[in-house]
Scaffold this motif. Sequence first.
Motif: not given
Length: 325
Positions: A141, A145, A153, A314
């Motif tokens: 994350l 990400w 996120p 995702v």
Amino acid sequence: MRYPDPFLAAHGFGAAERHPLPADASFRRYVRLVGGPRPALLMDAPPPEDVRPFAALARHLLAAGLSVPEILAEDAGAGFLLIEDFGEATHAGLLDAGADPVPLYTEAAEALAALHAAAPPPGLPAWDAAAMSRATAATFLDWWWPAAFGRDPAESVRQDLDAAIHAMLAPFSEARGFVHRDYFPANLMRLESREGARRTGILDFQDAALGHPAYDVISLVEDARRDVAPATRRAALAAYLAARPGLDRGAFLGAMAACGAQRHLRVAALWVRLERRDGKPQYLRHGPRCWALLARSLSQPACAPLHDFLDRHVPEEMRRNPAPG
């Protein structure tokens, strides 16, 4: 610039030749010392590294009869250790040179079974669902990400990932023991003069914790840095289970799948962090392997919570390395 000269001189290695060894992904550096009182390595571990966990665990594992480097001298404040030199025959090097993988992996599995059978020392941190969730968020994350989506996120995504990892690992939470956490060929040595479990020298155990033993087995047979043939994987797993006959095979295989899914996602994203934060783009070459291993893990029923999380957030076509930064 680090100056270990007084430390080396105090222990008889002041005149030894120094041969730096290739660096890995950590901040630790190793130097082979030639011409001293005995074969030795200098471990140079500047902050944020800390040599004390390595030294304490080495002494504990030596007392348990395992092959880990003996601590010859220590200056914890400066971040220097002198340790026994096991030589150059890492399992990784032997495999790269064309050695038959099956004997090496079965030896490694037998040593791992002995490691897991030994009583853990007091004070090890937990490698439980909470710790594994934090570690996954810290790479997937915090680094993968934003690199993949161009934004951080949402908090709801963080909460969803945490819940998924807890749900996936909950069925296996009762099994707790010593886990190495980086048990793979680059951290293992072939010691020809030793027998049984002691034939495998074990390195880089300073991040050991209390967790499920399946985590180490999956680290070995689903290596993030090299392909492992199915026959080799089966031989290693058979050797491990034969050495630990009290394990429930079905439950253990489920735990391997769950631990593997967490590890593969975390490490696939770790390569991105190494590229973006640490300037080490060479590790990105391992990304496709980790994403492929993750896809295999996600096909197992034990991994349904993480599978569902990824399906929600995702798309499959994005489960890969993002474009280099």
